[in-house]
Write a protein that holds these residues in place. Structure first.
Motif, short mmCIF file in Angstrom:
data_model
loop_
_atom_site.label_atom_id
_atom_site.label_comp_id
_atom_site.label_asym_id
_atom_site.label_seq_id
_atom_site.Cartn_x
_atom_site.Cartn_y
_atom_site.Cartn_z
N ARG A 155 1.29 -1.02 -0.38
CA ARG A 155 -0.16 -0.38 -0.09
C ARG A 155 1.13 1.46 0.07
O ARG A 155 1.05 2.43 -0.59
CB ARG A 155 -1.19 -0.18 1.56
CG ARG A 155 -2.32 1.10 1.29
CD ARG A 155 -2.81 0.32 2.61
NE ARG A 155 -3.32 -0.43 2.89
CZ ARG A 155 -4.05 -1.39 3.36
NH1 ARG A 155 -3.69 -1.16 4.70
NH2 ARG A 155 -4.78 -2.74 3.37
N PHE A 156 1.55 1.01 0.48
CA PHE A 156 2.88 2.48 0.74
C PHE A 156 3.14 2.52 -0.47
O PHE A 156 3.42 4.04 -1.23
CB PHE A 156 4.06 1.85 1.96
CG PHE A 156 3.91 2.65 3.08
CD1 PHE A 156 1.99 2.42 4.12
CD2 PHE A 156 4.06 4.12 3.80
CE1 PHE A 156 2.34 2.74 5.80
CE2 PHE A 156 3.80 4.46 5.17
CZ PHE A 156 3.08 4.11 5.35
N TYR A 171 1.85 4.66 -2.98
CA TYR A 171 1.61 5.81 -2.89
C TYR A 171 2.86 6.71 -3.39
O TYR A 171 3.10 7.89 -2.91
CB TYR A 171 0.93 5.98 -1.67
CG TYR A 171 -0.75 5.73 -1.21
CD1 TYR A 171 -1.08 6.12 -2.64
CD2 TYR A 171 -1.02 5.06 -0.13
CE1 TYR A 171 -2.75 6.32 -1.68
CE2 TYR A 171 -2.62 4.59 0.25
CZ TYR A 171 -3.21 5.38 -0.90
OH TYR A 171 -4.58 5.12 -0.93
N THR A 202 -6.70 3.10 -4.00
CA THR A 202 -6.63 2.17 -2.55
C THR A 202 -5.03 2.55 -3.56
O THR A 202 -4.40 2.33 -4.17
CB THR A 202 -6.44 1.51 -1.83
OG1 THR A 202 -6.90 0.12 -3.02
CG2 THR A 202 -8.31 1.30 -1.42
N GLY A 203 -4.18 2.51 -2.24
CA GLY A 203 -2.82 2.75 -2.58
C GLY A 203 -2.20 0.61 -3.22
O GLY A 203 -1.57 0.80 -3.98
N GLU A 204 -2.91 -0.10 -2.84
CA GLU A 204 -2.48 -1.14 -3.93
C GLU A 204 -3.11 -1.05 -5.09
O GLU A 204 -2.18 -2.08 -5.79
CB GLU A 204 -3.75 -2.32 -3.29
CG GLU A 204 -3.45 -2.82 -1.30
CD GLU A 204 -4.80 -2.08 -0.76
OE1 GLU A 204 -4.90 -1.34 -1.30
OE2 GLU A 204 -5.15 -2.34 0.21
N GLU A 245 -3.80 8.05 8.17
CA GLU A 245 -3.15 8.35 6.70
C GLU A 245 -3.06 7.47 6.48
O GLU A 245 -3.14 5.81 6.20
CB GLU A 245 -1.70 8.00 7.60
CG GLU A 245 -0.53 8.77 7.23
CD GLU A 245 0.66 8.81 8.15
OE1 GLU A 245 1.67 8.69 6.85
OE2 GLU A 245 0.67 8.64 9.25
N LYS A 246 -2.83 8.06 4.90
CA LYS A 246 -2.12 7.10 3.48
C LYS A 246 -1.39 5.96 3.58
O LYS A 246 -0.65 6.51 4.35
CB LYS A 246 -2.28 8.67 2.53
CG LYS A 246 -3.32 8.71 1.20
CD LYS A 246 -2.31 9.47 0.01
CE LYS A 246 -3.60 10.12 -0.50
NZ LYS A 246 -2.52 10.93 -1.97
N GLY A 247 -1.58 4.87 3.22
CA GLY A 247 -0.68 3.50 2.96
C GLY A 247 -1.56 2.79 4.27
O GLY A 247 -1.23 1.32 4.46
N LEU A 248 -1.41 3.34 5.82
CA LEU A 248 -1.05 2.65 7.14
C LEU A 248 -3.14 2.26 5.98
O LEU A 248 -3.01 1.21 6.94
CB LEU A 248 -1.08 3.69 8.03
CG LEU A 248 0.32 3.73 8.45
CD1 LEU A 248 -0.19 4.98 9.89
CD2 LEU A 248 0.35 2.58 8.97
N TYR A 278 -5.81 2.85 4.39
CA TYR A 278 -5.79 2.93 3.13
C TYR A 278 -5.17 2.64 2.00
O TYR A 278 -4.05 2.74 2.13
CB TYR A 278 -7.49 3.72 3.20
CG TYR A 278 -6.57 5.06 3.41
CD1 TYR A 278 -6.66 5.89 1.86
CD2 TYR A 278 -6.97 5.97 4.40
CE1 TYR A 278 -6.22 6.97 1.44
CE2 TYR A 278 -6.49 7.06 3.97
CZ TYR A 278 -6.00 7.77 2.65
OH TYR A 278 -5.67 8.82 2.85
#
Lengths: 171, 171
Positions: free
Chosen positions: A24-25, A28, B43-45, B166-169, B171
């Motif tokens: 996920r990180f 982004y 989402t990040g994925e 937070e983005k990544g954490l 979603y």
């Protein structure tokens, strides 16, 4: 200060959850470093490194499984080195957005590294870096200090029913 | 017959664990399809798809969060379509090695899809395909039928303490 997460418990999914967060990180455009304690084996994740820019995975351990009741001198040295490496990472100007210490809880509960040193890592966590600690047997102090703790509870496991471990599913 | 895994419970790490398994499968050159229920958000994925050959992720849902107590007709249709899509996938000659039904448990417990149909999917799971079902509130029958069940227990969550998602954490 970044967020510190602990994935512990006896159930499946601790390392997987950490790797899922990594994906996920990376999605982004953020950077991720995974430091693997007690592991020197080729795993599926390792094979993907070349496809994922911003992703670093470093293993500290031998190819054999560690005897946790009686770790060798070399195993202990490798675990200490892994922790040292992680600490150094956080002092660099180019720090990862996500640092995963995979199986660190196991190394800690086996007495291979010092709890005080792991707690120090959490206390000194820089602003932009989030930390994930995986492995069964997370210590009480570590869980108190962490922001997020999930216990993976083993409700049912196929290898208890005699099914074989399979590539991808288990390692 | 492939292995069916359930990641349920209120703790963080269910979807992440499924994605971590996906990464592992992809690392071994295996194919993965993720069908996301109730999700139509970037989402990040999702952003990583282009980097990962053999990886397919399909979302069924709107950009808005679904009101689980009162899902709209459109939400219900999308959830049914997701399940239909998953079923179809398993009848193809080119089946994925890993099929993840993300948040299917939530759609099921909200009454948007039929338990009987999900159980049928498990009963008819082809040899080479492994199945992962995520989401809180997995039903008893589903857990009985599955080979592996992990409950992610929410020991501590930062957003209870007022920290922001937070983005990544998240979603």
């Amino acid at each position: 200060m970044g967020i510190a997460c602990v994935f512990t418990g006896k159930g499946k999914g601790k390392t997987s959850a950490a790797f899922g967060m990594a994906v996920r990180f990376l999605g982004y455009g953020k950077s991720v470093v995974i430091v693997q304690f007690l592991k020197g084996r080729k795993t599926g994740e390792l094979l993907l490194k070349k496809n994922l820019p911003g992703f670093e995975i470093v293993q500290f351990g031998s190819e054999d499984f560690v005897d946790l009741k009686n770790p060798s001198k070399e195993d202990i040295e490798q675990a200490k080195e892994a922790l040292f490496y992680a600490k150094r990472l956080l002092t660099r100007s180019y720090r990862p957005d996500l640092l995963i210490l995979d199986e660190v809880n196991v190394a800690l509960s086996a007495g291979m590294i010092e709890e005080r040193e792991v707690l120090e890592l959490l206390n000194k966590l820089p602003d932009k870096t989030n930390l994930v600690l995986t492995g069964r047997g997370a210590t009480k102090k570590l869980m108190e200090k962490a922001d997020l703790v999930t216990e993976m509870r083993d409700v049912k496991h196929p290898f208890k029913k005699g099914k074989k471990a399979e590539k991808g599913l288990e390692y």
